[in-house]
Every structure is written in C-alpha cells, then in structure tokens.
Write an enzyme that holds these catalytic residues in place. Sequence first.
Site, PDB file in Angstrom:
ATOM      1  N   LEU A  82      -1.301   0.132  -2.688  1.00 63.94           N
ATOM      2  CA  LEU A  82      -0.219   0.957  -2.164  1.00 63.94           C
ATOM      3  C   LEU A  82       0.456   0.198  -1.042  1.00 63.94           C
ATOM      4  O   LEU A  82      -0.209  -0.508  -0.270  1.00 63.94           O
ATOM      5  CB  LEU A  82      -0.760   2.290  -1.614  1.00 63.94           C
ATOM      6  CG  LEU A  82      -1.306   3.319  -2.608  1.00 63.94           C
ATOM      7  CD1 LEU A  82      -1.828   4.531  -1.846  1.00 63.94           C
ATOM      8  CD2 LEU A  82      -0.252   3.733  -3.621  1.00 63.94           C
ATOM      9  N   ASP A  83       1.774   0.348  -0.919  1.00 67.84           N
ATOM     10  CA  ASP A  83       2.475  -0.236   0.215  1.00 67.84           C
ATOM     11  C   ASP A  83       1.877   0.282   1.521  1.00 67.84           C
ATOM     12  O   ASP A  83       1.354   1.402   1.582  1.00 67.84           O
ATOM     13  CB  ASP A  83       3.960   0.143   0.179  1.00 67.84           C
ATOM     14  CG  ASP A  83       4.726  -0.577  -0.915  1.00 67.84           C
ATOM     15  OD1 ASP A  83       4.195  -1.555  -1.461  1.00 67.84           O
ATOM     16  OD2 ASP A  83       5.861  -0.148  -1.215  1.00 67.84           O
ATOM     17  N   ARG A  84       1.994  -0.512   2.558  1.00 67.94           N
ATOM     18  CA  ARG A  84       1.482  -0.107   3.870  1.00 67.94           C
ATOM     19  C   ARG A  84       2.068   1.225   4.325  1.00 67.94           C
ATOM     20  O   ARG A  84       1.387   2.046   4.954  1.00 67.94           O
ATOM     21  CB  ARG A  84       1.808  -1.198   4.907  1.00 67.94           C
ATOM     22  CG  ARG A  84       1.196  -0.954   6.287  1.00 67.94           C
ATOM     23  CD  ARG A  84       1.553  -2.076   7.244  1.00 67.94           C
ATOM     24  NE  ARG A  84       2.955  -2.050   7.602  1.00 67.94           N
ATOM     25  CZ  ARG A  84       3.450  -1.369   8.632  1.00 67.94           C
ATOM     26  NH1 ARG A  84       2.658  -0.643   9.403  1.00 67.94           N
ATOM     27  NH2 ARG A  84       4.738  -1.409   8.912  1.00 67.94           N
ATOM     28  N   THR A 106       3.123   3.717   2.423  1.00 67.69           N
ATOM     29  CA  THR A 106       2.854   4.815   1.496  1.00 67.69           C
ATOM     30  C   THR A 106       1.444   5.326   1.709  1.00 67.69           C
ATOM     31  O   THR A 106       0.499   4.550   1.829  1.00 67.69           O
ATOM     32  CB  THR A 106       3.017   4.342   0.038  1.00 67.69           C
ATOM     33  OG1 THR A 106       4.323   3.813  -0.138  1.00 67.69           O
ATOM     34  CG2 THR A 106       2.805   5.493  -0.930  1.00 67.69           C
TER      35      THR A 106
END
Length: 305
Positions: A138-140, A142
């Site tokens: 997951l993106d930082r 998100t």
Amino acid sequence: MPAAPLPLRDGLDPTRVRMPEIATGATVLEYLCARFPQDAARLTEKVAGGEIVDAAGVHIDSATVARPRADIYLYRDPPVEPTVPFSLDVLHRDENLLVVDKPHFLATTPRGAYVARSALVLLRRRFDLPELSPAHRLDRLTAGVLVFTVRQQARRPYQELFAQRTITKQYEAIAPLAHELRFPLTVRSRIVKERGVLQAVEVPGEPNAETLVDLIDTVGSYGLYRLHPRTGKTHQLRVHLCSLGIPIVGDNFYPSFREVAGDDYSDPLRLLARSIEFVDPLTGLIRRFESNRSLDPPAAQPSSP
C-alpha cells in the site's frame, strides 16, 4: 537474487552494493567512499570493524581490491526518524500470514527517508519474524488491510495471488460530490508512471487500468465512495477519481503536487483499503480481511464542484 550473507539486523536487511563493471584498481573502500562521499567516515569505520563482507561472507578490509561486478554487503545506518503516531493493528496471524490494519503515513517497506517508519521493519521487530515479507504493498499515504507472509516457503503462493489479480479488493475514499455523474460507473484509461516522476498520468492508448466507482454515502458536500480496482496500476484510484473531477480529499499529488512536511499528519489522504478477499492457495479456504478504520471528512466544506 542470491541470499544475503548477513542476517537481518534490528528488522533491516543488509544493503547490497555492486562494484563497477570494469576493473579500476581501486579498493572496495575507495569505491564506496567515492560513491557515497557523505558517508566516507562511517564506511571507513565499518571496514575497520569487519562489518562489510563479500557475497561469500568474507570480510572486506582496507586493501581489498574491487572486482568487476562483485557484490558486497553492509548494514546502512538507519536515519533518525520520528515515530508515526498511529497504531499498527493486527487483524490476523497464523503460521503463514500476518495481516495488519496499516495507518496513514506509514510506509509498507523501507524506502528513502522511511526506514524504521515502515510496517515491515516494525513488525519484524515486534514479533521477531526475520522472514516476514509483504505479499503486496500500500502507498505510504493509504491506510487499511495489508497482508504479509510469515515464512519464506509461503511467500511465492501468496505473492502470485496478488500478481495474477485473483484478489478481490475494496477501497473507500472521501471526495467531493459530482451531481452530474451517475453511479455506479466504470473508469477505464491508460495510466503511465515513469520512474523518478512523482505523478502518474493518463495517456491515449489501450486501457490498462479499470476501476468500478460507486457512491455509498454523503456527508455535506462530500461523498463516501466505494472503489473496486480491477487492475493495479500505481496511483490508479487517485488518478481515476481525479479524472472524474472529484480528487480524493487530502491528496497532495492530484490534480497538482503540493509539498507536505513528512511529520505533518493533519490532512491524511482519505483513501482506505477496506477489505481483501481471496481463496487461500495453501488451504483452499476463502479468506476475507476487513479494516476497522474509518475515514474522517474534512472539517471545512468545499465550494460546489
């Protein structure tokens, strides 16, 4: 990639550095100091202390000549990082899987300035799991459900599930209302993300990204949207909602980039990986994991979209 000759240290893998393509006569230490001049003093200390080794685990000393394309391994000094002030909660743990509810602002894996502030390092340290590895990322910015494999033997089957898109993912996002749009709707486009460029862009051509978008609730001038990505392009959900004229609240990349301090937690990206469901490749059971987090609408209401 061959196994590193050094074990994990404090949750971190050793760093691999490849020597130049052509023999120059320089020592390993000279090459490292020229490549990383800001770290020359610490590299000299590491060589003197026997902390740098070659691929066979043999210690590098100050006279060791750099062999072309040889790999050497060392532990990097982690940066001094503030703690992300949000909990990293465990949703499930067994012999194969560790599933967590990741908060906003916590990276999945060490990268750049975010080393200790990564879920992988925190979980390795907390549970003493040296073989822990993310099945996906997951993106930082998100939050939500994040799946790790516990054992090296279990890594490939679960990672292949995500690579082959046989996972059912559901996200939620808060974004402005768009009264001219009729939901549910499907967004298809071609998204390209170039290395070193912060933003992904939509370009003409065959679609490679698809998202089903539905409006499930309203809060003032904002909507709570359910998102089903059928592909997994970088920033896909953020790009697709922005293309609809409803960029996700708290997004500092789309439609335009704005700088945000690394320790500014005041306006998180309102994007949540709500749930993940799949058929377990080792047991054949249906697995479903759901986040316990919620998305807070912004305090101020926007002007009409």
